[in-house]
Scaffold this active site. Sequence first.
Site, PDB file in Angstrom:
ATOM      1  N   ASP A 107      30.037  37.189  90.273  1.00  0.00           N
ATOM      2  CA  ASP A 107      28.811  37.762  89.707  1.00  0.00           C
ATOM      3  C   ASP A 107      27.834  38.351  90.845  1.00  0.00           C
ATOM      4  OD1 ASP A 107      25.970  38.250  88.828  1.00  0.00           O
ATOM      5  OD2 ASP A 107      26.354  36.508  87.121  1.00  0.00           O
ATOM      6  N   CYS A 139      25.437  55.500  84.941  1.00  0.00           N
ATOM      7  CA  CYS A 139      25.867  56.677  83.953  1.00  0.00           C
ATOM      8  C   CYS A 139      24.948  56.692  82.744  1.00  0.00           C
ATOM      9  CB  CYS A 139      27.334  56.385  83.704  1.00  0.00           C
ATOM     10  SG  CYS A 139      27.936  55.098  82.897  1.00  0.00           S
ATOM     11  N   LYS A 194      34.900  55.222  93.058  1.00  0.00           N
ATOM     12  CA  LYS A 194      33.962  54.993  93.992  1.00  0.00           C
ATOM     13  C   LYS A 194      34.612  54.297  95.311  1.00  0.00           C
ATOM     14  CE  LYS A 194      30.295  55.691  90.622  1.00  0.00           C
ATOM     15  NZ  LYS A 194      31.298  55.431  89.536  1.00  0.00           N
ATOM     16  N   SER A 218      32.668  47.393  91.458  1.00  0.00           N
ATOM     17  CA  SER A 218      33.724  48.363  91.772  1.00  0.00           C
ATOM     18  C   SER A 218      34.841  48.882  90.716  1.00  0.00           C
ATOM     19  CB  SER A 218      34.481  47.527  92.983  1.00  0.00           C
ATOM     20  OG  SER A 218      33.742  47.280  94.000  1.00  0.00           O
ATOM     21  N   ALA A 219      35.358  48.057  90.050  1.00  0.00           N
ATOM     22  CA  ALA A 219      36.223  48.528  89.205  1.00  0.00           C
ATOM     23  C   ALA A 219      35.939  49.712  88.243  1.00  0.00           C
ATOM     24  CB  ALA A 219      36.638  47.342  88.396  1.00  0.00           C
TER      25      ALA A 219
END
Length: 482
Positions: free
Chosen positions: A170, A241, A125, A120-121
């Site tokens: 994890d 990305c 998003k 998430s970080a």
Amino acid sequence: MVQLNQNFINTIAQELPAHLSMDDFIAACSRPLRRSIRVNTLKTSSEDFKRLMQPKGWTFEPIPWCEDGFWISYDEEEQLGNALEHIQGLFYIQEASSMLPPTALFTPNADWQCVLDLASAPGSKTTQMAALMNNQGLLVANEYSASRVKVLHANVLRMGASHCALTHFDGRVFGEYLYESFDAVLIDAPCGGEGTVRKDADALKSWSLDEVIEISETQKALIESAFLALKPGGSLVYSTCTLNRHENQGVCEYLQQTYGDAVQFESLSQLFDGAEKATTPEGFLHVWPQIYDSEGFFVAKLTKTRSVPRLQPEPKLQKNFPFTEASAKQAKAIQAYFADDLGIELPDDLIMVRDDEFWLFPHEFRDFIGKMRFQRIGVKLADHSKHGFKVRHEAIIALAGKALKAGAKNGAKVVEVSDEQAKEYLMGRDIPLDTAGKAQGEVIVCYGGAPLGMAKHLGNKLKNSLPRDLVKDKVLLLPPQA
């Protein structure tokens, strides 16, 4: 000057679609990225935000795949992260391509109630999905890095995302601990970052195929865990990305080879006008930087057509969950405090108690109690002592906006401040009042109709109650443009 490793260029030359040129790719990588932001619809609307910022010289170009995303231009050279409106959580500085994965997951007919964001970080998003869910249902946001969990929590708080539960694991454990628990899963996987070269000229300086293949093995484990955590009939979006096939198509193909017809790829060719320009034969989006003048990105969507066997025995439920559901008396008391003293009607969520703390959890969280350890759940409402309740800052940020936006102040004590006063408040300073009046006690401090936090009205000044860890060294006031 951008540094493109020759081995990288050789690899990309073999993978670049025939209708795209290598010269255009290299030229696009050498151009700086266009500035882009996403308006936070949990606090404002895109139209209201544009009306607020256009007098300050901002121009807005819509991003085709995100209704509330815009490429912007303005004259200021200052860091936008220091802008008052950014600190308020009215917008998120987010690269345009990174808005694609949540858009792909939340297509118009999607009604996901339990969603997992596996990596998430810093939270772009996560907060985009929270806005798409309109703070309904449950959004579990996981981050493996301890330091980045703090950044994630800060952004979730700033943006007023109240239905999030944060975890620090994890990502490979979710298929075991939360097997077939989520309606939808987003995995924006850790990757080689080849698409980020436009903002980091050295990103590809030491590129190597061996490292790419090593990363792809981790990605395969993560997508398998995400798939196992997904309910049958649910949707999974996998994104990176980066640009090479090993980390993108190769990872998706691995999942389909492993689980056969349980994995059904969904075409994204109609996701937005012009999506076909980046669509692969499989229906994935492979965004080369020259196509939309953006970062390079990859997005794949799949449906889990049937249940698949779990890989590990079902873990035992964890004991000693520290929260209990509030009694009817406790719930009535906290609801009355928020309504009578603050003018805020609490949402119909779970009111939970831990010692003298009152919290608000999404109802959907009940199904997750004891299955995994959570770092943070929902919103901390208030602390209780013999003197009564003391509201928490995060509750005001997450909940007060809706009441103020609807004009339903219900007798709440609200003080609207100027931009200069808002700046002083966010820098932790007390606010002198022009006219001395009767002390009003605790009040909600607002700027532009959106809450900044709490203060104590002493008659001749507002005594600042902003938590010390949120005090800013610098607040930028964007001036009106002639």
